[in-house]
Motif scaffolding. Structure first.
Motif, PDB file in Angstrom:
ATOM      1  N   PHE A 291     -52.152 -60.352-122.963  1.00 45.77           N
ATOM      2  CA  PHE A 291     -51.064 -60.544-122.086  1.00 45.77           C
ATOM      3  C   PHE A 291     -50.838 -59.354-121.129  1.00 45.77           C
ATOM      4  CE2 PHE A 291     -50.168 -62.949-125.777  1.00 45.77           C
ATOM      5  CZ  PHE A 291     -49.911 -64.224-125.374  1.00 45.77           C
ATOM      6  N   ALA A 292     -52.093 -58.588-120.688  1.00 45.09           N
ATOM      7  CA  ALA A 292     -52.164 -57.540-119.684  1.00 45.09           C
ATOM      8  C   ALA A 292     -51.749 -58.046-118.357  1.00 45.09           C
ATOM      9  CB  ALA A 292     -53.352 -56.819-119.738  1.00 45.09           C
ATOM     10  N   TYR A 293     -51.809 -59.292-118.139  1.00 45.70           N
ATOM     11  CA  TYR A 293     -51.524 -59.980-116.703  1.00 45.70           C
ATOM     12  C   TYR A 293     -52.296 -59.351-115.788  1.00 45.70           C
ATOM     13  CZ  TYR A 293     -47.150 -61.095-119.367  1.00 45.70           C
ATOM     14  OH  TYR A 293     -46.249 -61.222-120.301  1.00 45.70           O
ATOM     15  N   HIS A 294     -53.641 -59.782-116.023  1.00 47.91           N
ATOM     16  CA  HIS A 294     -54.657 -59.427-114.905  1.00 47.91           C
ATOM     17  C   HIS A 294     -55.726 -60.516-114.907  1.00 47.91           C
ATOM     18  CE1 HIS A 294     -56.812 -57.816-118.312  1.00 47.91           C
ATOM     19  NE2 HIS A 294     -58.017 -57.761-117.683  1.00 47.91           N
ATOM     20  N   LEU A 295     -56.632 -60.781-114.032  1.00 51.43           N
ATOM     21  CA  LEU A 295     -57.853 -61.713-114.021  1.00 51.43           C
ATOM     22  C   LEU A 295     -59.097 -60.885-114.456  1.00 51.43           C
ATOM     23  CD1 LEU A 295     -57.937 -64.811-113.355  1.00 51.43           C
ATOM     24  CD2 LEU A 295     -58.524 -64.112-111.220  1.00 51.43           C
ATOM     25  N   GLY A 296     -59.296 -60.848-115.470  1.00 57.30           N
ATOM     26  CA  GLY A 296     -60.290 -60.297-116.311  1.00 57.30           C
ATOM     27  C   GLY A 296     -61.497 -61.295-116.335  1.00 57.30           C
ATOM     28  N   GLU A 297     -62.577 -60.719-117.164  1.00 59.61           N
ATOM     29  CA  GLU A 297     -63.971 -61.804-117.239  1.00 59.61           C
ATOM     30  C   GLU A 297     -63.296 -62.818-118.248  1.00 59.61           C
ATOM     31  OE1 GLU A 297     -66.724 -61.659-115.542  1.00 59.61           O
ATOM     32  OE2 GLU A 297     -65.641 -60.187-114.567  1.00 59.61           O
ATOM     33  N   VAL A 298     -62.764 -62.698-119.183  1.00 61.93           N
ATOM     34  CA  VAL A 298     -62.238 -63.784-120.201  1.00 61.93           C
ATOM     35  C   VAL A 298     -61.322 -64.955-119.305  1.00 61.93           C
ATOM     36  CG1 VAL A 298     -60.897 -64.639-121.974  1.00 61.93           C
ATOM     37  CG2 VAL A 298     -62.428 -62.557-122.113  1.00 61.93           C
ATOM     38  N   GLU A 299     -60.475 -64.208-118.611  1.00 58.78           N
ATOM     39  CA  GLU A 299     -59.632 -65.086-117.724  1.00 58.78           C
ATOM     40  C   GLU A 299     -60.324 -66.056-116.562  1.00 58.78           C
ATOM     41  OE1 GLU A 299     -57.271 -62.191-119.652  1.00 58.78           O
ATOM     42  OE2 GLU A 299     -58.951 -62.029-118.297  1.00 58.78           O
TER      43      GLU A 299
END
Length: 312
Positions: A291-299
């Motif tokens: 729930f860090a609210y960013h578009l990372g590799e997993v997202e």
């Protein structure tokens, strides 16, 4: 400036926004606080239609409904604020005395759903196919709500009898951090499970406090097999806004994203000490904050390619 109406489910990670502790500077936002995850608009899909029809300027929306709405031309954009997510295997239940110990055993079995095209049902079918080689038509799917779209999966529609007597069942949303009760439709599915008329149910709740049912997978470590192999950590709810808001207020994405991140930092202020272990254990297992609210590799793996998520 025209008022912006936004609807959010009430949970510790958003409560600092909903109670007015955090206020997005310079934005005339009216927040609609909802304590029951289904009670703000029944049926739940009605919330999604309210957003797309303009009753709300934006808010929390199931990702399956959002993608469907976008495919039909809805003027919506999303921010990388993923409000509900988690391992779907946790939401697969069977009766306490069931011989089932693996989803592989669901071939030809009767599985109950509230919505056939909900985010949870969509993720579940995908995980069953990828991880357990269970084709989407292998189980017999029983649903309480007709599908709003054509599907390649056959669903048998069930109806709740008028004389159905509800029995309260307490639910604890471990990662979201709040307690509530199962609503009528899920109570009915659980009753069919207890009577042996269903072999399993997909519940939208992480844990159900009932002595007659149990998670189908018997151990916590078994929930993680698909993530460990595929690196997918499912997203169920996303934050969306009407497209015209981004044109009218160019910095709204940046301001809202910052506000939600600040609210995330304050979540422990709204969560009892004895309820913090589940989220802490989840982050330890992942080695990152879901729930860090960013578009990372997993997202990026979770989401379909497209330009509908705005990176503020």
């Amino acid at each position: 400036m025209k008022e912006i109406n936004i609807a959010l489910l009430s949970r510790p990670r958003t409560q600092a926004i909903l109670d007015g502790r955090l206020k997005p500077e310079g934005l005339p936002i009216h927040w609609f606080s909802i304590s029951d995850p289904l009670g703000w608009a029944l049926p739940a899909a009605e919330n999604d239609r309210s957003i797309t029809s303009g009753k709300f300027t934006g808010g929390e929306m199931s990702i399956s409904s959002f993608i469907l709405a976008k495919s039909q031309g809805a003027p919506l954009f999303a921010l990388p604020i993923f409000l509900k997510r988690g391992l779907v295997q946790r939401s697969l239940f069977c009766s306490f005395n069931s011989p089932l110990v693996s989803p592989e055993q669901l071939r030809g079995k009767r599985v109950g759903l509230v919505y056939s095209n909900s985010s949870m049902a969509t993720w579940m079918r995908g995980v069953l196919e990828e991880e357990y080689q269970l084709s989407r038509s292998s189980p017999q799917w029983f649903t309480l709500t007709p599908s709003s779209q054509k599907t390649h999966v056959e669903n048998r529609l069930e109806e709740i009898p008028e004389d159905f007597v509800e029995e309260e069942i307490e639910v604890w949303e471990e990662l979201d951090g709040y307690a509530h009760k199962l609503e009528r439709r899920e109570l009915f599915l659980v009753s069919l499970l207890e009577k042996g008329q269903l072999d399993a149910v997909v519940s939208y709740k992480t844990r159900i406090a009932a002595d007659k049912i149990r998670p189908l997978l018997p151990a916590e470590d078994l929930f993680w097999s698909h993530y460990q192999k595929k690196g997918v950590y499912p997203i169920n709810h996303i934050f969306v806004l009407q497209e015209e808001i981004f044109r009218r207020i160019p910095n709204i994405g940046e301001v809202l994203l910052s506000t939600f991140k600040e609210s995330r930092k304050l979540w422990l202020d709204y969560l009892p000490n004895d309820k913090r272990g589940a989220m802490e254990a989840e982050m330890d297992k992942l080695n990152w904050d879901p729930f860090a609210y960013h578009l990372g590799e997993v997202e990026k793996k979770d989401l379909l390619p497209g330009e509908w998520v705005i990176l503020a």
